[in-house]
Design a protein around this motif. Structure first.
Motif, PDB file in Angstrom:
ATOM      1  N   LEU A  40      28.498  40.712  44.584  1.00  0.00           N
ATOM      2  CA  LEU A  40      29.500  41.361  45.261  1.00  0.00           C
ATOM      3  C   LEU A  40      30.608  39.933  45.068  1.00  0.00           C
ATOM      4  O   LEU A  40      31.894  41.492  46.506  1.00  0.00           O
ATOM      5  CB  LEU A  40      29.390  41.895  45.921  1.00  0.00           C
ATOM      6  CG  LEU A  40      27.669  42.681  46.284  1.00  0.00           C
ATOM      7  CD1 LEU A  40      28.087  43.560  47.520  1.00  0.00           C
ATOM      8  CD2 LEU A  40      28.313  43.876  45.045  1.00  0.00           C
ATOM      9  N   THR A  41      31.429  39.538  44.188  1.00  0.00           N
ATOM     10  CA  THR A  41      32.431  39.056  44.159  1.00  0.00           C
ATOM     11  C   THR A  41      32.493  39.011  42.652  1.00  0.00           C
ATOM     12  O   THR A  41      31.847  38.895  41.932  1.00  0.00           O
ATOM     13  CB  THR A  41      32.810  38.634  45.476  1.00  0.00           C
ATOM     14  OG1 THR A  41      34.584  37.894  45.352  1.00  0.00           O
ATOM     15  CG2 THR A  41      31.953  37.238  45.941  1.00  0.00           C
ATOM     16  N   ASP A  42      33.711  38.056  42.637  1.00  0.00           N
ATOM     17  CA  ASP A  42      34.465  37.759  41.154  1.00  0.00           C
ATOM     18  C   ASP A  42      34.592  35.768  41.325  1.00  0.00           C
ATOM     19  O   ASP A  42      34.625  35.954  40.568  1.00  0.00           O
ATOM     20  CB  ASP A  42      35.150  38.493  40.306  1.00  0.00           C
ATOM     21  CG  ASP A  42      36.715  38.446  40.984  1.00  0.00           C
ATOM     22  OD1 ASP A  42      36.770  38.070  42.416  1.00  0.00           O
ATOM     23  OD2 ASP A  42      37.973  39.423  40.800  1.00  0.00           O
ATOM     24  N   SER A  43      34.928  36.472  42.303  1.00  0.00           N
ATOM     25  CA  SER A  43      35.328  34.861  43.260  1.00  0.00           C
ATOM     26  C   SER A  43      34.212  34.260  44.476  1.00  0.00           C
ATOM     27  O   SER A  43      34.456  34.652  45.282  1.00  0.00           O
ATOM     28  CB  SER A  43      36.414  34.015  42.966  1.00  0.00           C
ATOM     29  OG  SER A  43      37.049  34.762  44.411  1.00  0.00           O
ATOM     30  N   ILE A  44      34.332  32.675  44.880  1.00  0.00           N
ATOM     31  CA  ILE A  44      33.818  32.061  45.635  1.00  0.00           C
ATOM     32  C   ILE A  44      33.979  30.349  46.129  1.00  0.00           C
ATOM     33  O   ILE A  44      34.471  30.120  45.464  1.00  0.00           O
ATOM     34  CB  ILE A  44      31.672  32.289  45.701  1.00  0.00           C
ATOM     35  CG1 ILE A  44      31.057  32.369  46.519  1.00  0.00           C
ATOM     36  CG2 ILE A  44      31.711  31.612  44.435  1.00  0.00           C
ATOM     37  CD1 ILE A  44      29.538  31.971  46.789  1.00  0.00           C
ATOM     38  N   GLU A  45      33.723  30.447  47.616  1.00  0.00           N
ATOM     39  CA  GLU A  45      34.425  29.018  47.622  1.00  0.00           C
ATOM     40  C   GLU A  45      32.959  28.465  47.731  1.00  0.00           C
ATOM     41  O   GLU A  45      32.183  29.078  48.308  1.00  0.00           O
ATOM     42  CB  GLU A  45      35.822  29.193  48.707  1.00  0.00           C
ATOM     43  CG  GLU A  45      36.298  27.791  48.861  1.00  0.00           C
ATOM     44  CD  GLU A  45      37.019  28.364  49.898  1.00  0.00           C
ATOM     45  OE1 GLU A  45      38.163  27.953  49.907  1.00  0.00           O
ATOM     46  OE2 GLU A  45      36.653  27.825  51.674  1.00  0.00           O
TER      47      GLU A  45
ATOM     48  N   LEU B 255      32.006  30.416  36.151  1.00  0.00           N
ATOM     49  CA  LEU B 255      30.311  30.346  35.975  1.00  0.00           C
ATOM     50  C   LEU B 255      29.438  31.198  35.565  1.00  0.00           C
ATOM     51  O   LEU B 255      29.734  32.499  36.125  1.00  0.00           O
ATOM     52  CB  LEU B 255      29.587  29.827  37.808  1.00  0.00           C
ATOM     53  CG  LEU B 255      27.695  30.131  37.687  1.00  0.00           C
ATOM     54  CD1 LEU B 255      27.434  28.618  37.073  1.00  0.00           C
ATOM     55  CD2 LEU B 255      27.769  29.309  38.996  1.00  0.00           C
ATOM     56  N   SER B 256      29.089  31.425  34.729  1.00  0.00           N
ATOM     57  CA  SER B 256      28.817  32.816  33.701  1.00  0.00           C
ATOM     58  C   SER B 256      26.610  33.057  33.458  1.00  0.00           C
ATOM     59  O   SER B 256      26.662  31.955  32.563  1.00  0.00           O
ATOM     60  CB  SER B 256      29.328  33.247  33.103  1.00  0.00           C
ATOM     61  OG  SER B 256      28.452  34.383  31.870  1.00  0.00           O
TER      62      SER B 256
ATOM     63  N   GLN C 161      35.136  31.180  39.547  1.00  0.00           N
ATOM     64  CA  GLN C 161      35.197  31.679  39.287  1.00  0.00           C
ATOM     65  C   GLN C 161      34.039  32.369  38.703  1.00  0.00           C
ATOM     66  O   GLN C 161      33.187  32.257  38.257  1.00  0.00           O
ATOM     67  CB  GLN C 161      36.219  32.171  38.323  1.00  0.00           C
ATOM     68  CG  GLN C 161      37.411  31.526  38.524  1.00  0.00           C
ATOM     69  CD  GLN C 161      38.138  33.011  39.594  1.00  0.00           C
ATOM     70  OE1 GLN C 161      37.734  34.142  39.762  1.00  0.00           O
ATOM     71  NE2 GLN C 161      38.671  32.389  40.839  1.00  0.00           N
ATOM     72  N   ILE C 162      33.204  33.141  38.794  1.00  0.00           N
ATOM     73  CA  ILE C 162      32.034  33.704  38.748  1.00  0.00           C
ATOM     74  C   ILE C 162      31.574  35.678  37.714  1.00  0.00           C
ATOM     75  O   ILE C 162      32.367  35.625  38.366  1.00  0.00           O
ATOM     76  CB  ILE C 162      30.604  33.459  40.008  1.00  0.00           C
ATOM     77  CG1 ILE C 162      31.526  34.839  41.387  1.00  0.00           C
ATOM     78  CG2 ILE C 162      30.236  32.703  40.544  1.00  0.00           C
ATOM     79  CD1 ILE C 162      30.489  34.722  41.822  1.00  0.00           C
TER      80      ILE C 162
ATOM     81  N   GLU D   6      28.141  37.368  39.850  1.00  0.00           N
ATOM     82  CA  GLU D   6      29.294  37.753  40.214  1.00  0.00           C
ATOM     83  C   GLU D   6      28.253  39.333  40.776  1.00  0.00           C
ATOM     84  O   GLU D   6      28.718  39.892  41.625  1.00  0.00           O
ATOM     85  CB  GLU D   6      30.161  38.565  39.238  1.00  0.00           C
ATOM     86  CG  GLU D   6      31.167  39.468  39.416  1.00  0.00           C
ATOM     87  CD  GLU D   6      32.310  39.812  37.936  1.00  0.00           C
ATOM     88  OE1 GLU D   6      33.019  40.520  38.540  1.00  0.00           O
ATOM     89  OE2 GLU D   6      32.068  39.524  37.360  1.00  0.00           O
ATOM     90  N   ALA D   7      28.026  40.193  39.957  1.00  0.00           N
ATOM     91  CA  ALA D   7      26.402  41.296  40.289  1.00  0.00           C
ATOM     92  C   ALA D   7      26.041  41.242  41.855  1.00  0.00           C
ATOM     93  O   ALA D   7      25.640  42.318  42.498  1.00  0.00           O
ATOM     94  CB  ALA D   7      26.068  42.053  39.537  1.00  0.00           C
TER      95      ALA D   7
END
Length: 93
Positions: free
Chosen positions: A19-24, A85-86, A9-10, A15-16
């Protein structure tokens, strides 16, 4: 060497930029350090924001494992762990 897939979860800058709130991502070792590097490799601008030129994560890169900061970036985590991750704006060079 087998790669492990993990969903991250990013938040924030990651995220910006992605362009997504999660990534594999795929990692060879399931450690916070390897996860950070794998996420950074998804975008050159993101990489500069979360990784220093020597390959270490910036102080402004925050990662939570099951809601808690890890004791070590090199400690292996459970495959079922929730990872967030933030990265914020780097200010540590």
């Amino acid at each position: 060497m087998n790669k492990l897939k993990v969903t991250i979860q990013i938040r924030g800058a990651a995220e910006a930029l992605l362009l997504t709130d999660s990534i594999e991502v795929s990692v060879s070792k399931l450690t916070p350090s390897e996860i950070i590097k794998a996420v950074a490799s998804q975008n050159p601008l993101l990489e500069r924001q979360i990784i220093r030129s020597d390959g270490t994560p910036r102080l402004s890169t925050k990662i939570l494992i099951d809601g808690q900061p890890p004791n070590s970036l090199e400690a292996e985590i459970e495959k079922t762990a929730s990872v967030i991750l933030s990265p914020s704006m780097p200010c540590d060079g």
